[in-house]
Write a protein that holds these residues in place. Structure first.
Motif, PDB file in Angstrom:
ATOM      1  N   UNK A  36      -8.144 -10.958  -0.409  1.00  0.00           N
ATOM      2  CA  UNK A  36      -9.487 -10.884   0.142  1.00  0.00           C
ATOM      3  C   UNK A  36      -9.696  -9.749   1.130  1.00  0.00           C
ATOM      4  N   UNK A  37      -8.635  -9.002   1.441  1.00  0.00           N
ATOM      5  CA  UNK A  37      -8.761  -7.883   2.369  1.00  0.00           C
ATOM      6  C   UNK A  37      -9.639  -6.794   1.757  1.00  0.00           C
ATOM      7  N   UNK A  38     -10.621  -6.337   2.500  1.00  0.00           N
ATOM      8  CA  UNK A  38     -11.438  -5.198   2.081  1.00  0.00           C
ATOM      9  C   UNK A  38     -10.725  -3.964   2.617  1.00  0.00           C
ATOM     10  N   UNK A  39     -10.160  -3.165   1.712  1.00  0.00           N
ATOM     11  CA  UNK A  39      -9.321  -2.032   2.112  1.00  0.00           C
ATOM     12  C   UNK A  39     -10.142  -0.922   2.769  1.00  0.00           C
ATOM     13  N   UNK A  40     -11.266  -0.555   2.152  1.00  0.00           N
ATOM     14  CA  UNK A  40     -12.084   0.554   2.640  1.00  0.00           C
ATOM     15  C   UNK A  40     -13.554   0.160   2.563  1.00  0.00           C
TER      16      UNK A  40
ATOM     17  N   UNK B   5       0.862  -1.170   0.000  1.00  0.00           N
ATOM     18  CA  UNK B   5       0.000   0.000   0.000  1.00  0.00           C
ATOM     19  C   UNK B   5       0.902   1.224   0.000  1.00  0.00           C
ATOM     20  N   UNK B   6       0.731   2.059  -1.011  1.00  0.00           N
ATOM     21  CA  UNK B   6       1.619   3.213  -1.106  1.00  0.00           C
ATOM     22  C   UNK B   6       1.025   4.425  -0.383  1.00  0.00           C
ATOM     23  N   UNK B   7      -0.210   4.777  -0.682  1.00  0.00           N
ATOM     24  CA  UNK B   7      -0.796   5.990  -0.113  1.00  0.00           C
ATOM     25  C   UNK B   7      -2.285   5.792   0.109  1.00  0.00           C
ATOM     26  N   UNK B   8      -2.756   6.088   1.328  1.00  0.00           N
ATOM     27  CA  UNK B   8      -4.179   6.038   1.671  1.00  0.00           C
ATOM     28  C   UNK B   8      -4.656   7.479   1.821  1.00  0.00           C
ATOM     29  N   UNK B   9      -5.720   7.832   1.121  1.00  0.00           N
ATOM     30  CA  UNK B   9      -6.212   9.206   1.109  1.00  0.00           C
ATOM     31  C   UNK B   9      -7.375   9.471   2.061  1.00  0.00           C
ATOM     32  N   UNK B  10      -8.012   8.413   2.576  1.00  0.00           N
ATOM     33  CA  UNK B  10      -9.208   8.597   3.398  1.00  0.00           C
ATOM     34  C   UNK B  10      -8.995   8.045   4.803  1.00  0.00           C
ATOM     35  N   UNK B  11      -9.854   8.506   5.710  1.00  0.00           N
ATOM     36  CA  UNK B  11      -9.874   7.971   7.072  1.00  0.00           C
ATOM     37  C   UNK B  11     -11.330   7.756   7.470  1.00  0.00           C
ATOM     38  N   UNK B  12     -11.527   7.013   8.535  1.00  0.00           N
ATOM     39  CA  UNK B  12     -12.886   6.744   9.003  1.00  0.00           C
ATOM     40  C   UNK B  12     -13.589   8.062   9.302  1.00  0.00           C
ATOM     41  N   UNK B  13     -14.838   8.159   8.843  1.00  0.00           N
ATOM     42  CA  UNK B  13     -15.631   9.364   9.041  1.00  0.00           C
ATOM     43  C   UNK B  13     -15.648  10.297   7.839  1.00  0.00           C
ATOM     44  N   UNK B  14     -14.706  10.110   6.905  1.00  0.00           N
ATOM     45  CA  UNK B  14     -14.687  10.953   5.711  1.00  0.00           C
ATOM     46  C   UNK B  14     -15.909  10.677   4.842  1.00  0.00           C
TER      47      UNK B  14
ATOM     48  N   UNK C 280      -7.220   5.193  -2.367  1.00  0.00           N
ATOM     49  CA  UNK C 280      -5.846   4.795  -2.081  1.00  0.00           C
ATOM     50  C   UNK C 280      -5.128   4.419  -3.372  1.00  0.00           C
ATOM     51  N   UNK C 281      -3.801   4.335  -3.261  1.00  0.00           N
ATOM     52  CA  UNK C 281      -2.963   3.875  -4.366  1.00  0.00           C
ATOM     53  C   UNK C 281      -2.142   2.695  -3.867  1.00  0.00           C
ATOM     54  N   UNK C 282      -2.219   1.594  -4.595  1.00  0.00           N
ATOM     55  CA  UNK C 282      -1.388   0.429  -4.304  1.00  0.00           C
ATOM     56  C   UNK C 282      -0.218   0.441  -5.278  1.00  0.00           C
ATOM     57  N   UNK C 283       0.917  -0.058  -4.806  1.00  0.00           N
ATOM     58  CA  UNK C 283       2.052  -0.250  -5.709  1.00  0.00           C
ATOM     59  C   UNK C 283       2.234  -1.743  -5.896  1.00  0.00           C
ATOM     60  N   UNK C 284       2.116  -2.180  -7.144  1.00  0.00           N
ATOM     61  CA  UNK C 284       2.234  -3.595  -7.480  1.00  0.00           C
ATOM     62  C   UNK C 284       3.326  -3.724  -8.535  1.00  0.00           C
ATOM     63  N   UNK C 285       4.403  -4.383  -8.188  1.00  0.00           N
ATOM     64  CA  UNK C 285       5.530  -4.571  -9.100  1.00  0.00           C
ATOM     65  C   UNK C 285       5.958  -3.249  -9.739  1.00  0.00           C
ATOM     66  N   UNK C 286       6.115  -2.225  -8.895  1.00  0.00           N
ATOM     67  CA  UNK C 286       6.563  -0.883  -9.285  1.00  0.00           C
ATOM     68  C   UNK C 286       5.559  -0.144 -10.180  1.00  0.00           C
ATOM     69  N   UNK C 287       4.316  -0.604 -10.190  1.00  0.00           N
ATOM     70  CA  UNK C 287       3.254   0.064 -10.931  1.00  0.00           C
ATOM     71  C   UNK C 287       2.225   0.582  -9.936  1.00  0.00           C
TER      72      UNK C 287
END
Length: 60
Positions: A53-57, A1-10, A19-26
Motif C-alpha cells: 500500500x506504500x505510494x512510492x512517488x 527498491x533497487x534504484x530511484x531516479x527522481x527526487x522531490x521537485x523534479x 524507479x526500479x524495484x527488484x522482486x525475486x531477482x526480477x
C-alpha cells in the motif's frame, strides 16, 4: 527498491522512469503515468522491504 531516479521537485513527463524495484531477482520498471511535478518520494535506493500500500512517488 533497487534504484530511484527522481527526487522531490523534479518535473517528469508521461513515460519517464521513476524507479526500479527488484522482486525475486526480477527488475520491475515503473514509469510516470502522467506529466507533472514530483511532490513526494517515499522510497530510497537499496531500501529493503516496502510495506503493501506504500505510494512510492506522488506526482502533482
Amino acid at each position: 527498491m533497487w534504484k530511484v531516479f527522481v527526487k522531490e521537485g523534479d518535473v517528469v513527463k508521461k513515460g519517464d522512469p521513476l524507479f526500479i524495484m527488484e522482486v525475486m531477482k526480477t527488475e520491475i520498471h515503473h514509469d510516470s503515468p502522467v506529466d507533472g511535478k514530483v511532490v513526494k518520494v517515499n522510497v530510497v535506493n537499496d531500501q529493503e522491504g516496502i510495506d503493501p500500500g506504500t505510494v512510492a512517488v506522488v506526482i502533482e
